[in-house]
Design a protein around this motif. Structure first.
Motif, short mmCIF file in Angstrom:
data_model
loop_
_atom_site.label_atom_id
_atom_site.label_comp_id
_atom_site.label_asym_id
_atom_site.label_seq_id
_atom_site.Cartn_x
_atom_site.Cartn_y
_atom_site.Cartn_z
N ILE A 233 0.84 -1.20 0.00
CA ILE A 233 0.00 0.00 0.00
C ILE A 233 0.88 1.25 0.00
O ILE A 233 1.79 1.37 0.82
N LYS B 22 5.25 6.52 -6.87
CA LYS B 22 4.40 5.70 -7.73
C LYS B 22 5.14 5.31 -9.02
O LYS B 22 5.02 4.16 -9.48
N ASP C 246 -1.74 -0.96 -3.99
CA ASP C 246 -2.94 -0.14 -3.81
C ASP C 246 -2.51 1.21 -3.25
O ASP C 246 -1.50 1.31 -2.57
N THR C 247 -3.31 2.23 -3.54
CA THR C 247 -3.03 3.51 -2.90
C THR C 247 -4.08 3.77 -1.83
O THR C 247 -5.24 3.37 -1.97
N ASN C 248 -3.65 4.40 -0.77
CA ASN C 248 -4.54 4.87 0.28
C ASN C 248 -4.40 6.38 0.27
O ASN C 248 -3.40 6.92 0.74
#
Lengths: 228, 228
Positions: free
Chosen positions: A4, A25, A36-38
């Protein structure tokens, strides 16, 4: 546990403008690592990271936590040696030089181009924090500090001249293939680009062509539609 | 045939100020290659090199002739791979970036610091050529163009900030060991240093400490006494 990346968002949850998060990224995509990005707002970072960091990006990779885009890139090279972001240790040192040059020239100029527009694009809960911290740093109001993209375009063109000349010798700042120094400069230009509505580059600017090539490298990051 | 570097000299045959020749001499010393210098004045270069080049450095290495300091460094790495000046091809591209940054910031500023003093230090036969060519390039008289080392010292300090910050992370711009990017910046600072009588650096400036370290790397170049 998965992978993440804690990313920064504006009032529109899809607005991702942090130069340092873009660097991280691009580095993850360079390695071909799924994540995944938060996406959090400025004022959510400390709570969302359980006090681990006051800034993003933060990478959770299984049980490992790393903050700071450069440290994340170093971690990725140590942990996933394929497709190096640096390679030879000399490239780490030269990337530090590029990072410092980018901060002192492009980021400093970027503040003049978009700082008030960033404020307007933030989540409502971030605005007081952003105004107070940035006005203290800049010594003037956000509105006074921002001179505007169009007004500063000539200064940006001049600031980028060392990169422009280097890009006349090779396709990427790092040679035949992009490496982390490319992502450093790319992240700072994406920061300006995502906030600004004015074009950053004259149509014939080699730096603009390089920026578009970089934006198209990793379709999974969804940059192409925003950077076109 | 031996190894000869065509170097530039002033009116005093021992005065060697060309930034590009310093880069080439540092590169040869880095490789541990013995060489003789053939010191010529500006107006002697074409004749001395049989029309091969209008500028120095020129390296004669056995039967091979190479001009341009960057091309000489590339040639040395190809021909003598031990102790790389670059290494990974990404370093070549990043060295181009450093070269362009140095030219646009340090060399441009150096002209304001010493151009009239260079004229005074030249061999009498070079002075008319130098005045005419540089005044055409600068658009003003040498005396008007030179603002003086003391006056420009603050600008030089500011221009060197990306290097200063990078040198807080590593001993050399290129990491744990010096490579060609270090010699690029060193050559340009030696150019100013050899002409100027004013100190370039505040005593606590990490760039000054790096410069002194670089000056002491190769005693055979005889820099230490002039750069102390």
């Amino acid at each position: 546990m998965g992978r993440i990346l804690f990313d920064l968002r504006g009032g529109d949850p899809g607005l991702r403008f942090s130069p340092y998060c873009w660097r991280a990224k691009m580095a993850l995509a360079h390695k071909g690592l799924a994540f995944d990005t938060n996406a959090v707002t400025f004022t959510e970072i400390e709570h969302a990271t359980d006090g681990f960091s006051a800034t993003v990006p933060v990478l959770h990779d299984g049980g490992t936590r790393i903050r700071d885009s450069f440290d994340i890139a170093l971690y990725l090279d140590r942990t996933y040696p394929e497709r190096p972001l640096f390679g030879d240790p000399a490239i780490v040192a030269l990337a530090r030089f590029v990072e410092n040059w980018t901060f002192l020239s492009v980021n400093a100029l970027g503040m003049k181009m978009i700082v008030s527009d960033i404020h307007a694009a933030l989540d409502e809960n971030d605005r007081a924090y952003f105004r107070q911290s940035r006005e203290a740093r800049l010594g003037r109001s956000l509105e006074e500090a921002q001179l505007g993209v169009a007004a500063c375009r000539g200064d940006l063109k001049k600031a980028l001249e060392p990169a422009r000349r280097a890009l006349s010798d090779s396709e990427w700042l790092s040679g035949a293939e992009p490496r982390f120094p490319d992502y450093i400069l790319f992240g700072s230009l994406m920061w300006i680009h995502t906030i600004s509505r004015d074009p950053l580059f004259a149509p014939d600017d080699p730096v603009g062509h390089w920026f578009e090539r970089a934006a198209r490298l990793y379709p999974e990051l969804g940059i192409a539609q925003s950077a076109a």
